[in-house]
Design an enzyme around this catalytic site. Structure first.
Site, PDB file in Angstrom:
ATOM      1  N   GLY A 230      74.544 -43.014  14.612  1.00 18.04           N
ATOM      2  CA  GLY A 230      73.698 -42.067  13.895  1.00 18.04           C
ATOM      3  C   GLY A 230      73.861 -40.651  14.403  1.00 18.04           C
ATOM      4  N   PHE A 231      73.886 -40.484  15.735  1.00 17.60           N
ATOM      5  CA  PHE A 231      74.057 -39.176  16.371  1.00 17.60           C
ATOM      6  C   PHE A 231      73.032 -38.162  15.872  1.00 17.60           C
ATOM      7  CE2 PHE A 231      78.324 -41.145  15.891  1.00 17.60           C
ATOM      8  CZ  PHE A 231      78.459 -41.571  17.190  1.00 17.60           C
ATOM      9  N   LEU A 583      70.139 -47.962  34.410  1.00 16.35           N
ATOM     10  CA  LEU A 583      69.630 -49.306  34.153  1.00 16.35           C
ATOM     11  C   LEU A 583      70.725 -50.329  33.874  1.00 16.35           C
ATOM     12  CD1 LEU A 583      66.564 -48.358  31.914  1.00 16.35           C
ATOM     13  CD2 LEU A 583      66.697 -48.595  34.406  1.00 16.35           C
ATOM     14  N   GLU A 658      72.787 -38.188  25.540  1.00 15.35           N
ATOM     15  CA  GLU A 658      73.199 -36.884  25.031  1.00 15.35           C
ATOM     16  C   GLU A 658      73.761 -35.932  26.069  1.00 15.35           C
ATOM     17  OE1 GLU A 658      70.384 -35.803  21.453  1.00 15.35           O
ATOM     18  OE2 GLU A 658      69.285 -37.072  22.860  1.00 15.35           O
TER      19      GLU A 658
END
Length: 699
Positions: A230-231, A583, A658
């Site tokens: 999607g960005f 994570l 990002e």
């Protein structure tokens, strides 16, 4: 603790994706399903004066043609870009003026080509300039940031500075182009609406559809089981889902709308072009005295969206006198929207390039210049940082990149027709988090089920959330199942702003920790339905903080510039990040490398042009809008510091999706300057621009 968090666990959906069994929004079979193809407007702007659908309806297989004259009436949306087929107004070229529904995709496409539309065209203005007479200062930029911030006397301080840089940069329009185009399948049944959509957040889609069609949200189910990227362009509902729901209601059949790729630039948002002016003043020791970053961008006439490209300058460096300003012009263009690292990607390109120019002016190493201007607190707000290890990222990156052996002279390294150079840039991205709900259930068979309406847009969210749950439960990862991607699950915010895992993981952690406590106090066998705990982080995740919370990073690039062809090849890219607790080492590296690859495209190949004569984007598909391919991506390395920050969330994590793109373009541009001695201030750095710069330098 099981140690699941941090481990390089494989993606849970990986086998489905590589075997082709993962189903996307257009791949859910339904009896009687029809296909639809939109008709884009051929003027910018104007009004539709007539739509002749006779030839389209005569195409074999065409079921219906929707226009503003016969389409279902919608309530007025908050987003004017979703007021589709409601009136004759055309705000920009590419606006959808009809939708053809047919038995097959081929018939729908043929029918759309047969629709004849006449217009009353108006004069259009699509060209952005810094001196455009319509430029104004908005109240705020994207994200609620004030459009203007000023401290001290930046003009006076600049005038008295020992070293000064006054430069302008230009970033062109950019397009998201996810692998899976925007697609939705809608079905109405007994007054209920079921939608499969390619979206970064099904909750937002359901809320918008409920408003448009006057339905209670509980009568709408929206799922996004798998999303092919999607960005940012799928952050809010786009025309495909509204058109699919309209067509399904009108025809009484399930309908799929898959937007053709060449239509996307006009209807799903884009990164608006940004014109930057930076004035940096420093003393003889390289300490910034004055920092001014002014940005001019465009928005559409129907919806204001202002790229917050000057905001990073409020975070990065200590300067007692500063000014950051956003200006915008409303033009006859499609509405811009989010694209990966909105604001930070173009803003940091300009800021980090200008800082490199200041280093040249001072005769100072660009790494040391950044270190010298490290602030004690966030410059704009005065708040202490929850954690900030930018200097450590720069030092570690310099060590890994062998920066100490760099000859600082531009153009000093040559191999035949190739000029070699290296560059550096810093990166930052804010820590964003929102409230979520999640449930965790212990089942009699010894497994655990975690449910949350998170959206996995290809980042590996399913896997990482299962790791968070397993650690909180104290059980092996393979015993934890997870369900995501449907409004039938506990509510959660969309995947965007690098906030997904921090937001969802908080709720999953709390649900699983609460279940572990309840489970420990339970005597005897579990009931047939299992034992469940529900968590809601409202009031905690959305509470204010006394700290400025950001991720930071440092990018290093090595380039070879061909003096014969003008081609720039990036031989090495290195990113070192301080992004809280990582994570999942495997998916994190994938996100960092993906962001850096996108930054490479921003630097060298990606760029769009608004055609002044016709009023639309000329680079509308992947044949003309050039994204990096495997041959363009050589050695890319991503590393991170073991950063501990207890002021974020229970996992101690920051967003990572990002920050990888943020500093990459500047590092590459700075490396090109180091290689050639030519400073190019407009992206992308295509061969024609490089050759022109080399020629100008020779003459």
């Amino acid at each position: 603790m099981t140690g699941s968090v941090g481990a390089p666990a494989e993606r849970r959906e990986g086998r489905e994706k590589v075997s082709g069994t993962a189903r996307y929004a257009g791949e859910f079979p339904s009896p009687g399903r029809a296909q639809a193809w939109p008709v884009p407007a051929g003027v910018a702007p104007g009004r539709v004066t007539g739509v002749d659908t006779a030839a389209a309806l005569a195409v074999p297989g065409v079921v219906a043609v929707l226009t503003h004259e016969n389409a279902p009436r919608l309530a007025e949306p908050d987003d004017p870009a979703l007021a589709l087929l409601q009136n004759a107004r055309v705000p920009h070229r590419g606006w959808f003026v009809a939708l053809v529904v047919a038995e097959t995709l081929e018939a729908a496409r043929a029918g759309a080509a047969a629709v004849r539309v006449t217009y009353d065209a108006e004069e259009h203005d699509v060209t952005l300039t810094a001196s455009h007479p319509g430029v104004y200062v908005p109240e705020e930029a994207n994200g609620g940031h004030p459009a203007v911030r000023e401290q001290g006397d930046p003009d006076g301080a600049f005038g008295s500075s020992t070293a000064r840089v006054d430069v302008a940069y230009r970033v062109p329009p950019l397009h998201n182009h996810p692998m899976e185009p925007h697609t939705s399948t809608a079905r109405w049944e007994d007054g209920r609406l079921t939608v499969h959509t390619s979206s970064q957040g099904t909750g937002a889609v359901r809320a918008v559809l409920a408003g448009l069609f006057g339905l209670p949200e509980e009568r709408i189910v929206v799922t996004a089981e798998h999303v092919g990227g999607g960005f940012g362009s799928k952050g809010t509902p786009r025309p495909d889902v509204v058109l699919a729901a309209m067509a399904a209601r009108e025809t009484g059949r399930p309908v799929t709308v898959a937007l053709p790729r060449r239509f996307l630039p006009a209807v799903v948002g884009h990164r608006a072009p940004t014109l930057h002016r930076l004035r940096l003043g420093a003393d003889a020791d390289g300490r910034l005295v004055s920092l001014t970053h002014e940005v001019t961008t465009h928005t559409s006439r129907i919806k204001e969206f202002v790229e917050q490209a000057a905001v990073p300058a409020r975070v990065m460096y200590a300067a007692p006198h500063s000014r950051t300003v956003h200006r915008v012009a409303a033009l006859d263009v499609p509405s811009p929207s989010w694209m990966r690292a909105p604001g930070e990607a173009p803003g940091m390109y300009a800021l980090e390039s200008a800082l490199d120019e200041l280093a040249t002016e001072l005769g100072m190493d660009p790494v040391e210049l950044r270190v010298r201007n490290e602030p004690d607190v966030e410059p704009d707000s005065g708040r202490p940082f929850s954690s900030r290890h930018l200097v450590e990222c720069l030092r570690e990156g310099a060590r890994r990149f062998c920066w100490a052996g760099r000859d600082p002279r531009p153009g000093a390294r040559r191999e035949g027709s190739l000029l070699l150079g290296t560059g550096v840039a810093a990166a930052t991205y804010p820590v964003l988090v929102g409230p979520s709900t999640a449930t965790a259930r212990a089942l009699p068979d010894g497994s655990f089920l975690v449910r949350i309406n998170a959206t996995d847009i290809g980042t590996g969210a399913r896997t990482v959330l299962a790791q968070v749950g397993a650690d909180a439960l104290g059980v092996p990862l393979e015993r934890v199942r997870i369900e995501v991607g449907s409004t039938e699950l506990p509510s959660a915010p969309l995947a965007g702003g690098s906030s997904g895992t921090a937001s969802w993981g908080w709720a999953v952690h709390d649900a699983c920790a609460g279940l572990a406590r309840r489970w420990a106090g339970h005597a005897g066998p579990l009931p047939r339905q299992g034992l469940e705990f529900r968590a809601d982080t409202t009031g905690a995740a959305d509470a204010g903080s006394d700290f400025a919370r950001h991720a930071f990073g440092a990018h290093f690039a090595e380039v070879a510039v061909d003096t014969v062809t003008g081609e720039v090849r990036v031989g090495r890219l290195l990113g070192v990040y301080a992004a809280g607790r990582i994570l999942n080492a495997r998916t994190a590296r994938s996100q960092f490398v993906g962001g850096m690859t996108m930054g490479l495209g921003m630097a060298l190949t990606e760029g769009s042009t608004m055609d002044a004569a016709f009023g639309d984007f000329t680079e509308s598909d992947l044949a003309s809008y050039h994204v990096p391919v495997h041959a363009d991506v050589a050695g890319i390395e991503a590393h991170w510091l073991d950063e501990e920050d207890a002021r974020l969330n229970p996992m101690g994590s920051k967003g990572i999706g990002e920050i990888g793109i943020v500093g990459t373009a500047a590092a590459i541009g700075n490396a090109v300057h180091h290689a050639t001695g030519v400073r190019l201030r407009e992206l992308p750095l295509t061969p024609d621009r490089v050759l022109t710069g080399l020629l100008d330098r020779r003459t």
